[in-house]
Motif scaffolding. Structure first.
Motif, PDB file in Angstrom:
ATOM      1  N   ARG A  85       0.843  -1.179   0.000  1.00  0.00           N
ATOM      2  CA  ARG A  85       0.000   0.000   0.000  1.00  0.00           C
ATOM      3  C   ARG A  85       0.880   1.231   0.000  1.00  0.00           C
ATOM      4  NH1 ARG A  85      -4.871   2.220   0.973  1.00  0.00           N
ATOM      5  NH2 ARG A  85      -5.031   3.883   2.478  1.00  0.00           N
ATOM      6  N   LEU A  86       0.574   2.159  -0.898  1.00  0.00           N
ATOM      7  CA  LEU A  86       1.296   3.421  -0.999  1.00  0.00           C
ATOM      8  C   LEU A  86       0.348   4.568  -0.699  1.00  0.00           C
ATOM      9  CD1 LEU A  86       3.046   2.776  -4.427  1.00  0.00           C
ATOM     10  CD2 LEU A  86       4.043   2.494  -2.163  1.00  0.00           C
ATOM     11  N   SER A  87       0.859   5.606  -0.075  1.00  0.00           N
ATOM     12  CA  SER A  87       0.058   6.808   0.146  1.00  0.00           C
ATOM     13  C   SER A  87       0.951   8.031  -0.001  1.00  0.00           C
ATOM     14  CB  SER A  87      -0.614   6.777   1.519  1.00  0.00           C
ATOM     15  OG  SER A  87       0.350   6.778   2.543  1.00  0.00           O
ATOM     16  N   TRP A  88       0.344   9.178  -0.275  1.00  0.00           N
ATOM     17  CA  TRP A  88       1.095  10.405  -0.489  1.00  0.00           C
ATOM     18  C   TRP A  88       0.269  11.584   0.004  1.00  0.00           C
ATOM     19  CZ3 TRP A  88      -0.619   6.947  -4.073  1.00  0.00           C
ATOM     20  CH2 TRP A  88      -1.716   7.314  -4.845  1.00  0.00           C
ATOM     21  N   ALA A  89       0.911  12.737   0.107  1.00  0.00           N
ATOM     22  CA  ALA A  89       0.233  13.944   0.563  1.00  0.00           C
ATOM     23  C   ALA A  89      -0.672  14.484  -0.539  1.00  0.00           C
ATOM     24  CB  ALA A  89       1.255  15.000   0.970  1.00  0.00           C
ATOM     25  N   ARG A  90      -1.835  14.953  -0.155  1.00  0.00           N
ATOM     26  CA  ARG A  90      -2.778  15.545  -1.099  1.00  0.00           C
ATOM     27  C   ARG A  90      -2.162  16.816  -1.678  1.00  0.00           C
ATOM     28  NH1 ARG A  90      -7.661  15.982   1.944  1.00  0.00           N
ATOM     29  NH2 ARG A  90      -7.813  13.807   1.416  1.00  0.00           N
ATOM     30  N   THR A  91      -2.384  17.065  -2.957  1.00  0.00           N
ATOM     31  CA  THR A  91      -1.898  18.254  -3.643  1.00  0.00           C
ATOM     32  C   THR A  91      -3.078  19.152  -3.955  1.00  0.00           C
ATOM     33  OG1 THR A  91      -0.096  17.003  -4.633  1.00  0.00           O
ATOM     34  CG2 THR A  91      -0.664  19.072  -5.681  1.00  0.00           C
ATOM     35  N   PHE A  92      -2.994  20.412  -3.563  1.00  0.00           N
ATOM     36  CA  PHE A  92      -4.073  21.368  -3.820  1.00  0.00           C
ATOM     37  C   PHE A  92      -4.328  21.469  -5.321  1.00  0.00           C
ATOM     38  CE2 PHE A  92      -5.582  25.624  -4.825  1.00  0.00           C
ATOM     39  CZ  PHE A  92      -6.743  25.650  -4.079  1.00  0.00           C
ATOM     40  N   GLY A  93      -5.579  21.361  -5.718  1.00  0.00           N
ATOM     41  CA  GLY A  93      -5.958  21.485  -7.120  1.00  0.00           C
ATOM     42  C   GLY A  93      -5.898  20.202  -7.926  1.00  0.00           C
ATOM     43  N   ALA A  94      -5.406  19.125  -7.334  1.00  0.00           N
ATOM     44  CA  ALA A  94      -5.324  17.860  -8.070  1.00  0.00           C
ATOM     45  C   ALA A  94      -6.686  17.190  -8.129  1.00  0.00           C
ATOM     46  CB  ALA A  94      -4.316  16.932  -7.424  1.00  0.00           C
ATOM     47  N   ASN A  95      -7.053  16.717  -9.301  1.00  0.00           N
ATOM     48  CA  ASN A  95      -8.289  15.959  -9.476  1.00  0.00           C
ATOM     49  C   ASN A  95      -8.030  14.463  -9.466  1.00  0.00           C
ATOM     50  OD1 ASN A  95      -9.798  18.331  -9.844  1.00  0.00           O
ATOM     51  ND2 ASN A  95      -9.222  18.400 -11.992  1.00  0.00           N
ATOM     52  N   THR A  96      -6.836  14.077  -9.849  1.00  0.00           N
ATOM     53  CA  THR A  96      -6.459  12.675  -9.908  1.00  0.00           C
ATOM     54  C   THR A  96      -4.944  12.572  -9.786  1.00  0.00           C
ATOM     55  OG1 THR A  96      -6.809  10.629 -11.145  1.00  0.00           O
ATOM     56  CG2 THR A  96      -6.252  12.571 -12.432  1.00  0.00           C
ATOM     57  N   TYR A  97      -4.454  11.349  -9.659  1.00  0.00           N
ATOM     58  CA  TYR A  97      -3.015  11.106  -9.521  1.00  0.00           C
ATOM     59  C   TYR A  97      -2.607   9.975 -10.452  1.00  0.00           C
ATOM     60  CZ  TYR A  97      -3.632  13.872  -5.345  1.00  0.00           C
ATOM     61  OH  TYR A  97      -3.954  14.890  -4.473  1.00  0.00           O
ATOM     62  N   VAL A  98      -1.389  10.066 -10.968  1.00  0.00           N
ATOM     63  CA  VAL A  98      -0.828   9.025 -11.821  1.00  0.00           C
ATOM     64  C   VAL A  98       0.367   8.442 -11.070  1.00  0.00           C
ATOM     65  CG1 VAL A  98       0.344   8.533 -14.002  1.00  0.00           C
ATOM     66  CG2 VAL A  98      -1.578  10.128 -13.948  1.00  0.00           C
ATOM     67  N   LEU A  99       0.363   7.141 -10.902  1.00  0.00           N
ATOM     68  CA  LEU A  99       1.472   6.442 -10.274  1.00  0.00           C
ATOM     69  C   LEU A  99       2.363   5.878 -11.370  1.00  0.00           C
ATOM     70  CD1 LEU A  99       2.643   5.288  -7.551  1.00  0.00           C
ATOM     71  CD2 LEU A  99       1.429   3.195  -8.144  1.00  0.00           C
ATOM     72  N   GLN A 100       3.668   6.101 -11.244  1.00  0.00           N
ATOM     73  CA  GLN A 100       4.641   5.564 -12.187  1.00  0.00           C
ATOM     74  C   GLN A 100       5.612   4.698 -11.412  1.00  0.00           C
ATOM     75  OE1 GLN A 100       6.199   9.247 -13.741  1.00  0.00           O
ATOM     76  NE2 GLN A 100       4.632   9.344 -15.323  1.00  0.00           N
ATOM     77  N   ALA A 101       5.813   3.460 -11.851  1.00  0.00           N
ATOM     78  CA  ALA A 101       6.728   2.541 -11.175  1.00  0.00           C
ATOM     79  C   ALA A 101       7.550   1.804 -12.214  1.00  0.00           C
ATOM     80  CB  ALA A 101       5.952   1.540 -10.327  1.00  0.00           C
ATOM     81  N   GLY A 102       8.834   1.671 -11.920  1.00  0.00           N
ATOM     82  CA  GLY A 102       9.719   0.985 -12.853  1.00  0.00           C
ATOM     83  C   GLY A 102      10.786   0.187 -12.138  1.00  0.00           C
ATOM     84  N   THR A 103      11.547  -0.545 -12.911  1.00  0.00           N
ATOM     85  CA  THR A 103      12.608  -1.380 -12.358  1.00  0.00           C
ATOM     86  C   THR A 103      13.950  -0.663 -12.312  1.00  0.00           C
ATOM     87  OG1 THR A 103      12.942  -2.324 -14.555  1.00  0.00           O
ATOM     88  CG2 THR A 103      11.512  -3.549 -13.034  1.00  0.00           C
ATOM     89  N   ALA A 104      13.992   0.586 -12.785  1.00  0.00           N
ATOM     90  CA  ALA A 104      15.200   1.411 -12.710  1.00  0.00           C
ATOM     91  C   ALA A 104      14.762   2.866 -12.557  1.00  0.00           C
ATOM     92  CB  ALA A 104      16.047   1.245 -13.963  1.00  0.00           C
ATOM     93  N   ALA A 105      15.649   3.695 -12.095  1.00  0.00           N
ATOM     94  CA  ALA A 105      15.346   5.108 -11.884  1.00  0.00           C
ATOM     95  C   ALA A 105      14.802   5.752 -13.157  1.00  0.00           C
ATOM     96  CB  ALA A 105      16.594   5.833 -11.415  1.00  0.00           C
ATOM     97  N   GLY A 106      13.704   6.500 -13.010  1.00  0.00           N
ATOM     98  CA  GLY A 106      13.120   7.216 -14.138  1.00  0.00           C
ATOM     99  C   GLY A 106      12.264   6.395 -15.070  1.00  0.00           C
ATOM    100  N   GLN A 107      12.175   5.093 -14.854  1.00  0.00           N
ATOM    101  CA  GLN A 107      11.378   4.248 -15.741  1.00  0.00           C
ATOM    102  C   GLN A 107       9.960   4.055 -15.190  1.00  0.00           C
ATOM    103  OE1 GLN A 107      13.257   0.515 -16.625  1.00  0.00           O
ATOM    104  NE2 GLN A 107      14.873   1.470 -17.813  1.00  0.00           N
ATOM    105  N   SER A 108       9.045   3.735 -16.085  1.00  0.00           N
ATOM    106  CA  SER A 108       7.676   3.390 -15.680  1.00  0.00           C
ATOM    107  C   SER A 108       7.249   2.127 -16.416  1.00  0.00           C
ATOM    108  CB  SER A 108       6.719   4.557 -15.966  1.00  0.00           C
ATOM    109  OG  SER A 108       6.768   4.919 -17.324  1.00  0.00           O
ATOM    110  N   ASN A 109       8.172   1.158 -16.498  1.00  0.00           N
ATOM    111  CA  ASN A 109       7.922  -0.076 -17.243  1.00  0.00           C
ATOM    112  C   ASN A 109       7.124  -1.123 -16.461  1.00  0.00           C
ATOM    113  OD1 ASN A 109      10.251  -0.330 -15.592  1.00  0.00           O
ATOM    114  ND2 ASN A 109      10.989  -2.063 -16.786  1.00  0.00           N
ATOM    115  N   VAL A 110       6.839  -0.865 -15.185  1.00  0.00           N
ATOM    116  CA  VAL A 110       6.029  -1.793 -14.393  1.00  0.00           C
ATOM    117  C   VAL A 110       4.588  -1.316 -14.309  1.00  0.00           C
ATOM    118  CG1 VAL A 110       5.719  -2.801 -12.099  1.00  0.00           C
ATOM    119  CG2 VAL A 110       8.012  -2.588 -13.071  1.00  0.00           C
ATOM    120  N   PHE A 111       4.405  -0.010 -14.065  1.00  0.00           N
ATOM    121  CA  PHE A 111       3.056   0.554 -13.941  1.00  0.00           C
ATOM    122  C   PHE A 111       3.110   2.025 -14.278  1.00  0.00           C
ATOM    123  CE2 PHE A 111      -0.605   2.380 -11.854  1.00  0.00           C
ATOM    124  CZ  PHE A 111      -1.599   1.450 -12.111  1.00  0.00           C
ATOM    125  N   ASN A 112       2.119   2.502 -15.023  1.00  0.00           N
ATOM    126  CA  ASN A 112       1.984   3.921 -15.340  1.00  0.00           C
ATOM    127  C   ASN A 112       0.509   4.181 -15.581  1.00  0.00           C
ATOM    128  OD1 ASN A 112       2.466   6.580 -15.995  1.00  0.00           O
ATOM    129  ND2 ASN A 112       3.259   6.147 -18.025  1.00  0.00           N
TER     130      ASN A 112
END
Length: 71
Positions: free
Chosen positions: A1-28
């Motif tokens: 389970r992941l959680s983060w701080a709410r951002t003012f003005g955000a309607n939705t959030y995109v999670l990016q996860a990868g197997t190396a720094a800067g990548q989103s090859n696992v989930f985007n």
């Protein structure tokens, strides 16, 4: 389970996860909308993952959050 701080003005959030720094090859993808600021996924295989969150609102997308390494 992941959680983060709410951002003012955000309607939705995109999670990016990868197997190396800067990548989103696992989930985007969209993982919640205001006020939801958490995401859970069962069955994730053991490994090292690099994860960041992007807030999306009426004015567009934020820059990605600081990347977190999960083991």
């Amino acid at each position: 389970r992941l959680s983060w701080a709410r951002t003012f003005g955000a309607n939705t959030y995109v999670l990016q996860a990868g197997t190396a720094a800067g990548q989103s090859n696992v989930f985007n993808g969209t993982v919640g909308g205001a006020p939801e600021v958490a995401f859970a996924l069962a069955g994730v295989p053991p490994g090292i993952y690099f994860v960041r969150v992007v807030a999306v609102g009426r004015c567009g997308s934020s820059t990605p959050s600081t990347e977190v390494v999960l083991t």
